[in-house]
Design a protein around this motif. Structure first.
Motif, PDB file in Angstrom:
ATOM      1  N   LEU A   1     -35.659   1.917 -21.127  1.00  0.00           N
ATOM      2  CA  LEU A   1     -34.333   2.522 -21.269  1.00  0.00           C
ATOM      3  C   LEU A   1     -33.986   3.365 -20.051  1.00  0.00           C
ATOM      4  CD1 LEU A   1     -34.198   3.661 -25.013  1.00  0.00           C
ATOM      5  CD2 LEU A   1     -32.962   1.780 -23.920  1.00  0.00           C
ATOM      6  N   GLU A   2     -34.947   4.102 -19.546  1.00  0.00           N
ATOM      7  CA  GLU A   2     -34.733   4.945 -18.368  1.00  0.00           C
ATOM      8  C   GLU A   2     -34.261   4.098 -17.188  1.00  0.00           C
ATOM      9  OE1 GLU A   2     -34.699   8.617 -16.328  1.00  0.00           O
ATOM     10  OE2 GLU A   2     -35.383   8.358 -18.405  1.00  0.00           O
ATOM     11  N   ARG A   3     -34.914   2.967 -16.977  1.00  0.00           N
ATOM     12  CA  ARG A   3     -34.542   2.088 -15.867  1.00  0.00           C
ATOM     13  C   ARG A   3     -33.141   1.513 -16.059  1.00  0.00           C
ATOM     14  NH1 ARG A   3     -40.036   0.549 -16.425  1.00  0.00           N
ATOM     15  NH2 ARG A   3     -39.438  -1.222 -17.758  1.00  0.00           N
ATOM     16  N   ALA A   4     -32.833   1.125 -17.283  1.00  0.00           N
ATOM     17  CA  ALA A   4     -31.510   0.550 -17.552  1.00  0.00           C
ATOM     18  C   ALA A   4     -30.413   1.578 -17.336  1.00  0.00           C
ATOM     19  CB  ALA A   4     -31.458   0.010 -18.985  1.00  0.00           C
ATOM     20  N   PHE A   5     -30.605   2.778 -17.849  1.00  0.00           N
ATOM     21  CA  PHE A   5     -29.606   3.828 -17.669  1.00  0.00           C
ATOM     22  C   PHE A   5     -29.449   4.186 -16.190  1.00  0.00           C
ATOM     23  CE2 PHE A   5     -30.128   5.045 -22.264  1.00  0.00           C
ATOM     24  CZ  PHE A   5     -28.785   4.968 -22.596  1.00  0.00           C
TER      25      PHE A   5
ATOM     26  N   THR B   1     -36.908  -3.121 -26.326  1.00  0.00           N
ATOM     27  CA  THR B   1     -35.554  -2.594 -26.172  1.00  0.00           C
ATOM     28  C   THR B   1     -35.505  -1.081 -26.326  1.00  0.00           C
ATOM     29  OG1 THR B   1     -34.740  -4.654 -27.156  1.00  0.00           O
ATOM     30  CG2 THR B   1     -33.172  -2.833 -26.981  1.00  0.00           C
ATOM     31  N   PHE B   2     -36.367  -0.541 -27.184  1.00  0.00           N
ATOM     32  CA  PHE B   2     -36.363   0.898 -27.460  1.00  0.00           C
ATOM     33  C   PHE B   2     -37.422   1.653 -26.659  1.00  0.00           C
ATOM     34  CE2 PHE B   2     -34.442  -1.108 -31.134  1.00  0.00           C
ATOM     35  CZ  PHE B   2     -33.338  -0.298 -31.383  1.00  0.00           C
TER      36      PHE B   2
ATOM     37  N   ARG C   1     -26.184  -5.298 -19.855  1.00  0.00           N
ATOM     38  CA  ARG C   1     -26.517  -6.279 -20.900  1.00  0.00           C
ATOM     39  C   ARG C   1     -27.665  -5.752 -21.763  1.00  0.00           C
ATOM     40  NH1 ARG C   1     -26.872 -10.312 -17.808  1.00  0.00           N
ATOM     41  NH2 ARG C   1     -29.121 -10.539 -17.583  1.00  0.00           N
ATOM     42  N   GLN C   2     -28.615  -5.078 -21.131  1.00  0.00           N
ATOM     43  CA  GLN C   2     -29.724  -4.490 -21.881  1.00  0.00           C
ATOM     44  C   GLN C   2     -29.231  -3.391 -22.806  1.00  0.00           C
ATOM     45  OE1 GLN C   2     -33.000  -3.210 -19.440  1.00  0.00           O
ATOM     46  NE2 GLN C   2     -33.961  -2.036 -21.094  1.00  0.00           N
ATOM     47  N   LEU C   3     -28.278  -2.595 -22.343  1.00  0.00           N
ATOM     48  CA  LEU C   3     -27.746  -1.511 -23.181  1.00  0.00           C
ATOM     49  C   LEU C   3     -26.878  -2.060 -24.314  1.00  0.00           C
ATOM     50  CD1 LEU C   3     -26.872   1.210 -20.504  1.00  0.00           C
ATOM     51  CD2 LEU C   3     -28.933   0.985 -21.921  1.00  0.00           C
ATOM     52  N   VAL C   4     -26.172  -3.144 -24.048  1.00  0.00           N
ATOM     53  CA  VAL C   4     -25.393  -3.793 -25.113  1.00  0.00           C
ATOM     54  C   VAL C   4     -26.333  -4.334 -26.179  1.00  0.00           C
ATOM     55  CG1 VAL C   4     -23.923  -5.773 -25.653  1.00  0.00           C
ATOM     56  CG2 VAL C   4     -23.392  -4.327 -23.683  1.00  0.00           C
ATOM     57  N   SER C   5     -27.448  -4.920 -25.738  1.00  0.00           N
ATOM     58  CA  SER C   5     -28.459  -5.401 -26.688  1.00  0.00           C
ATOM     59  C   SER C   5     -29.028  -4.243 -27.485  1.00  0.00           C
ATOM     60  CB  SER C   5     -29.571  -6.126 -25.920  1.00  0.00           C
ATOM     61  OG  SER C   5     -30.598  -6.530 -26.804  1.00  0.00           O
TER      62      SER C   5
ATOM     63  N   LYS D   1     -17.377  -6.383 -19.897  1.00  0.00           N
ATOM     64  CA  LYS D   1     -16.985  -7.684 -20.437  1.00  0.00           C
ATOM     65  C   LYS D   1     -18.000  -8.751 -20.047  1.00  0.00           C
ATOM     66  CE  LYS D   1     -13.274 -11.128 -20.353  1.00  0.00           C
ATOM     67  NZ  LYS D   1     -11.949 -11.496 -19.774  1.00  0.00           N
ATOM     68  N   ARG D   2     -18.434  -8.734 -18.794  1.00  0.00           N
ATOM     69  CA  ARG D   2     -19.441  -9.699 -18.333  1.00  0.00           C
ATOM     70  C   ARG D   2     -20.754  -9.523 -19.079  1.00  0.00           C
ATOM     71  NH1 ARG D   2     -19.773  -8.849 -12.057  1.00  0.00           N
ATOM     72  NH2 ARG D   2     -21.546 -10.278 -12.312  1.00  0.00           N
ATOM     73  N   ALA D   3     -21.131  -8.263 -19.329  1.00  0.00           N
ATOM     74  CA  ALA D   3     -22.367  -7.996 -20.061  1.00  0.00           C
ATOM     75  C   ALA D   3     -22.273  -8.495 -21.495  1.00  0.00           C
ATOM     76  CB  ALA D   3     -22.671  -6.498 -20.039  1.00  0.00           C
ATOM     77  N   LEU D   4     -21.115  -8.288 -22.134  1.00  0.00           N
ATOM     78  CA  LEU D   4     -20.912  -8.737 -23.511  1.00  0.00           C
ATOM     79  C   LEU D   4     -20.937 -10.260 -23.589  1.00  0.00           C
ATOM     80  CD1 LEU D   4     -18.137  -6.235 -24.610  1.00  0.00           C
ATOM     81  CD2 LEU D   4     -20.439  -6.384 -25.578  1.00  0.00           C
ATOM     82  N   GLU D   5     -20.308 -10.906 -22.608  1.00  0.00           N
ATOM     83  CA  GLU D   5     -20.276 -12.370 -22.607  1.00  0.00           C
ATOM     84  C   GLU D   5     -21.677 -12.938 -22.419  1.00  0.00           C
ATOM     85  OE1 GLU D   5     -17.561 -13.176 -19.476  1.00  0.00           O
ATOM     86  OE2 GLU D   5     -15.754 -12.999 -20.742  1.00  0.00           O
TER      87      GLU D   5
END
Length: 201
Positions: free
Chosen positions: A84-88, A78-79, A46-50, A193-197
């Motif tokens: 970002l490292e943690r999200a990836f 977000t940037f 969800r963070q990466l989609v954002s 899909k769940r992240a986008l929703e």
């Protein structure tokens, strides 16, 4: 005594059978085990989609040469590189059993390859983790360069100096966009899909 035996005697059918059996055994151990924390992965996705959405907005502002506005958005959490490292890392496939075994037996694998020319243990095509890490590095580097370049442009324009060559800032924005798009394309469809929703709620 073992070292004085002729090489021909050392390469016996028994040894060859043992090597083949070992190869089969190692291959059997290289099964992929999926991650056990889908909820954490969805949150990171969800963070990466954002990030993808905000990056699109940044590139739109850059195209209009709204430098201060784009720079302000690029300073958002977000940037942030650590975020970002943690999200990836949360979304990237962990080391597989094969990769762990290869790392732990690096000398043996190297010996087999050099002596017998046996490269069957090496991946013939990049695995999922390798692809994900490639896109991750591309996105991280492009965003870092983009933030620095936009900061420079803002500094120059505020000082009354023009910046004629904008090719770098355009390239960095495009590299970040393509890298993130490639990374998200590797995600499990149901998790994406769940992240986008969740992001559109």
């Amino acid at each position: 005594l073992f070292l004085t035996r002729p090489a021909a005697e050392m390469r016996t059918p028994h040894l060859a059978l043992t090597r083949r059996a070992a190869g089969v055994l190692v291959s059997a151990l290289f099964a992929y085990f999926p991650k056990q924390c889908p909820a954490a992965e969805v949150a990171a996705l969800r963070q990466l989609v954002s990030l993808q959405q905000q990056l699109g907005e940044v590139n739109s502002r850059l195209a209009d040469q709204r430098w201060p506005s784009a720079s302000s958005l690029l300073q958002a959490t977000t940037f942030d590189s650590a975020s970002l490292e943690r999200a990836f890392n949360a979304c990237t496939q962990p080391l597989s059993a094969k990769e762990k075994a290869m790392n732990n037996a690096a000398f043996i694998v190297y010996y087999e390859e050099r002596r017998y020319g046996d490269t069957r243990l090496e991946p013939q095509v990049p695995g999922l983790r390798a692809q994900q890490n490639g896109y991750k590095r591309q996105v991280m580097a492009a965003i870092a360069d983009l933030r620095a370049e936009v900061k420079f442009i803002v500094s120059e324009t505020r000082a009354g100096r023009s910046v004629d060559d904008l090719s770098d800032v355009e390239r960095y924005g495009e590299e970040a966009r393509r890298g993130l798009e490639g990374y998200l394309a590797l995600a499990q469809p149901e998790e994406l899909k769940r992240a986008l929703e969740a992001e559109t709620r």
